[in-house]
Scaffold this active site. Structure first.
Site, PDB file in Angstrom:
ATOM      1  N   LYS A 114       0.617  -1.022   0.022  1.00  0.00           N
ATOM      2  CA  LYS A 114       0.138   0.408  -0.059  1.00  0.00           C
ATOM      3  C   LYS A 114       1.156   1.776   0.291  1.00  0.00           C
ATOM      4  O   LYS A 114       0.382   1.765  -0.282  1.00  0.00           O
ATOM      5  CB  LYS A 114      -0.921   0.164   1.182  1.00  0.00           C
ATOM      6  N   LYS A 196      -3.956 -11.088  -7.083  1.00  0.00           N
ATOM      7  CA  LYS A 196      -5.431 -10.943  -6.692  1.00  0.00           C
ATOM      8  C   LYS A 196      -6.491 -10.327  -7.099  1.00  0.00           C
ATOM      9  O   LYS A 196      -6.185  -9.134  -7.789  1.00  0.00           O
ATOM     10  CB  LYS A 196      -5.262 -10.363  -5.604  1.00  0.00           C
ATOM     11  N   LYS A 199     -10.575  -5.231  -5.674  1.00  0.00           N
ATOM     12  CA  LYS A 199     -11.750  -4.352  -5.713  1.00  0.00           C
ATOM     13  C   LYS A 199     -11.411  -2.548  -6.970  1.00  0.00           C
ATOM     14  O   LYS A 199     -12.276  -1.975  -7.263  1.00  0.00           O
ATOM     15  CB  LYS A 199     -13.372  -4.211  -4.748  1.00  0.00           C
TER      16      LYS A 199
HETATM   17  P1  ATP Z   1      -8.273  -3.548  -2.023  1.00  0.00           P
HETATM   18  O1  ATP Z   1      -7.950  -4.638  -3.013  1.00  0.00           O
HETATM   19  O2  ATP Z   1      -9.471  -2.983  -1.786  1.00  0.00           O
HETATM   20  O3  ATP Z   1      -7.191  -3.269  -0.498  1.00  0.00           O
HETATM   21  P2  ATP Z   1      -9.548  -6.116  -0.950  1.00  0.00           P
HETATM   22  O4  ATP Z   1     -10.843  -6.136  -1.923  1.00  0.00           O
HETATM   23  O5  ATP Z   1      -8.510  -7.439  -0.686  1.00  0.00           O
HETATM   24  O6  ATP Z   1      -9.470  -4.704  -0.284  1.00  0.00           O
HETATM   25  P3  ATP Z   1     -10.575  -6.115   2.174  1.00  0.00           P
HETATM   26  O7  ATP Z   1     -11.316  -5.370   2.731  1.00  0.00           O
HETATM   27  O8  ATP Z   1      -9.258  -5.789   2.299  1.00  0.00           O
HETATM   28  O9  ATP Z   1     -10.235  -6.544   0.538  1.00  0.00           O
HETATM   29  O10 ATP Z   1     -10.879  -7.628   2.860  1.00  0.00           O
HETATM   30  C1  ATP Z   1     -12.143  -8.067   3.118  1.00  0.00           C
HETATM   31  C2  ATP Z   1     -11.976  -9.765   2.540  1.00  0.00           C
HETATM   32  O11 ATP Z   1     -12.235 -10.280   1.116  1.00  0.00           O
HETATM   33  C3  ATP Z   1     -10.479 -10.273   3.728  1.00  0.00           C
HETATM   34  O12 ATP Z   1     -10.924 -11.601   4.393  1.00  0.00           O
HETATM   35  C4  ATP Z   1      -9.726 -10.658   2.438  1.00  0.00           C
HETATM   36  O13 ATP Z   1      -8.744 -11.714   2.629  1.00  0.00           O
HETATM   37  C5  ATP Z   1     -10.697 -11.253   1.124  1.00  0.00           C
HETATM   38  N1  ATP Z   1     -10.391 -11.180   0.030  1.00  0.00           N
HETATM   39  C6  ATP Z   1     -10.486  -9.744  -0.060  1.00  0.00           C
HETATM   40  N2  ATP Z   1      -9.768 -10.331  -1.476  1.00  0.00           N
HETATM   41  C7  ATP Z   1      -9.986 -11.558  -1.510  1.00  0.00           C
HETATM   42  C8  ATP Z   1      -9.794 -12.083  -3.065  1.00  0.00           C
HETATM   43  N3  ATP Z   1      -9.388 -11.358  -4.766  1.00  0.00           N
HETATM   44  N4  ATP Z   1      -9.935 -13.731  -2.824  1.00  0.00           N
HETATM   45  C9  ATP Z   1     -10.078 -14.052  -1.923  1.00  0.00           C
HETATM   46  N5  ATP Z   1     -10.577 -13.089  -0.934  1.00  0.00           N
HETATM   47  C10 ATP Z   1     -10.237 -12.013  -0.221  1.00  0.00           C
END
Ligand code: ATP
Ligand code: LTN
Length: 334
Positions: A114, A196, A199
């Protein structure tokens, strides 16, 4: 709380969730509500570690609460609440900061990632993010924390901080375990399947949002990057197809082996279409229910107020214990 093991987890209301968040997090939570005492939090304070537009943050917080409900999180069985409604989270963070080291925090992968992504805003909150997360978990004496694979390092830090505090001040915190689902733990980008699904990806074709309608879902799967070859089979050199097999399997409630068998001899194009259909069939009703719930913000406010009340009671019990252990004088009520 009635003697079952305690689960706590949370998601940041920082945008519309993807199917990665759904499969890696919320979907698993719903299934845990009968077996465990569950607390599901919206990590709104965590979102402030990167720039947020205040109006968007408010809207995203309602969106995510409605989505929690639409995905089957039940406010009667579980405690649904906002992190910022329970001041014990920030208070415990301060105490845990005094047993955290800058060296260990600056080594966290998410902090490094980040910091690169938000080079113009590397703030103390970004570095302290995992300490706030540790406070979230330790306040409720959680036994199990369901998370996606990317949060594993933060959970290890939480355990280290709990053990360090317990050693210094005597047994206070339960040392929590991570629960990382086997298949959904990491869903990859549809465009760059070694990355990964996120969003915050600039390329909207890289993710399926929980707000995408059926046409958009179908279009994005049609464009999903696949690998050379033509077999629907998981392999290390086939990250695109492997990811699609995992996605299809989770949405269609099949094992990856069953999916491979089902699509034996089927073309990539046909498989992508069937995956899109399976995803849309699950997401459409969730989206409709979420939008229905969003029409009544008063109801959501009420639910969050009830959740905060329950969470606050539990959190303050731990916080009082912590304050006492470190030597702060208890406040006498007059
Ligand atoms: P950003 O991508 O905006 O940094 P994020 O999509 O990782 O955010 P978070 O709020 O940080 O969203 O994560 C919420 C939950 O979703 C966490 O438990 C995280 O491990 C899970 N998660 C996020 N992305 C994935 C993915 N691609 N596959 C599986 N689990 C995920
Ligand atoms: N950092 C987490 C969100 C989060 C969380 C928590 C998860 C904040 N506090 C406590 C589990 C337990 C993320 O998924 N990005």
């Amino acid at each position: 709380m009635d003697g079952k093991k305690v689960i706590l987890s949370g998601i940041q209301p920082s945008g519309i969730l993807t199917i990665g968040n759904y499969l890696g997090a919320i979907r698993n939570w719903g299934a845990m509500q009968d077996e465990y005492d569950c607390l599901f939090m919206l990590a709104d304070l965590h979102t402030l570690t990167v720039k947020q537009d205040p109006a968007c943050l408010r809207a995203n917080t309602y969106e995510l609460t409605a989505l929690y409900l639409a995905c089957g999180l039940d406010p009667v069985k579980s405690v649904l609440f906002l992190q910022s409604h329970v001041s014990a989270h920030t208070e415990l963070t301060w105490i845990l900061n005094t047993v955290s080291y800058p060296g260990e925090l600056s080594r966290m992968t998410q902090f490094k990632d980040k910091s690169l992504k938000h080079a113009d805003n590397i703030n103390m909150g970004l570095m302290d993010y995992p300490v706030l997360m540790a406070a979230d978990i330790l306040l409720y004496q959680a036994d199990v924390v369901p998370i996606g694979a990317d949060q594993k390092q933060h959970l290890e830090l939480t355990r280290d901080l709990a053990i360090r505090f317990n050693n210094r001040y005597s047994e206070t915190f339960k040392v929590p375990e991570a629960y990382i689902g086997k298949v959904g733990a990491k869903i990859y980008s549809l465009q760059e399947p070694d990355k990964k699904m996120s969003k915050s990806d600039e390329n909207v074709n890289a993710f399926i949002s929980m707000d995408d309608d059926t046409d958009t879902i179908m279009r994005k799967f049609k464009r999903a990057v696949t690998d050379s070859g033509s077999e629907i089979r998981r392999a290390e050199d086939k990250p695109g197809i492997t990811n699609l097999i995992n996605i299809y399997s989770l949405f269609a409630n099949k094992t990856p082996e069953e999916t491979e068998k089902e699509f034996d001899g089927v073309s990539y194009a046909e498989f992508k279409m069937r995956t899109g259909e399976a995803v849309a069939a699950v997401i459409e009703p969730i989206r409709a229910e979420k939008n229905r719930l969003l029409k009544d913000k008063g109801y959501i406010d009420q639910l969050l107020a009830q959740g905060a009340e329950k969470a606050e009671y539990l959190a303050n019990k731990t916080l009082r214990k912590v304050y006492k252990k470190v030597g702060l004088l208890p406040r006498v009520r007059i």
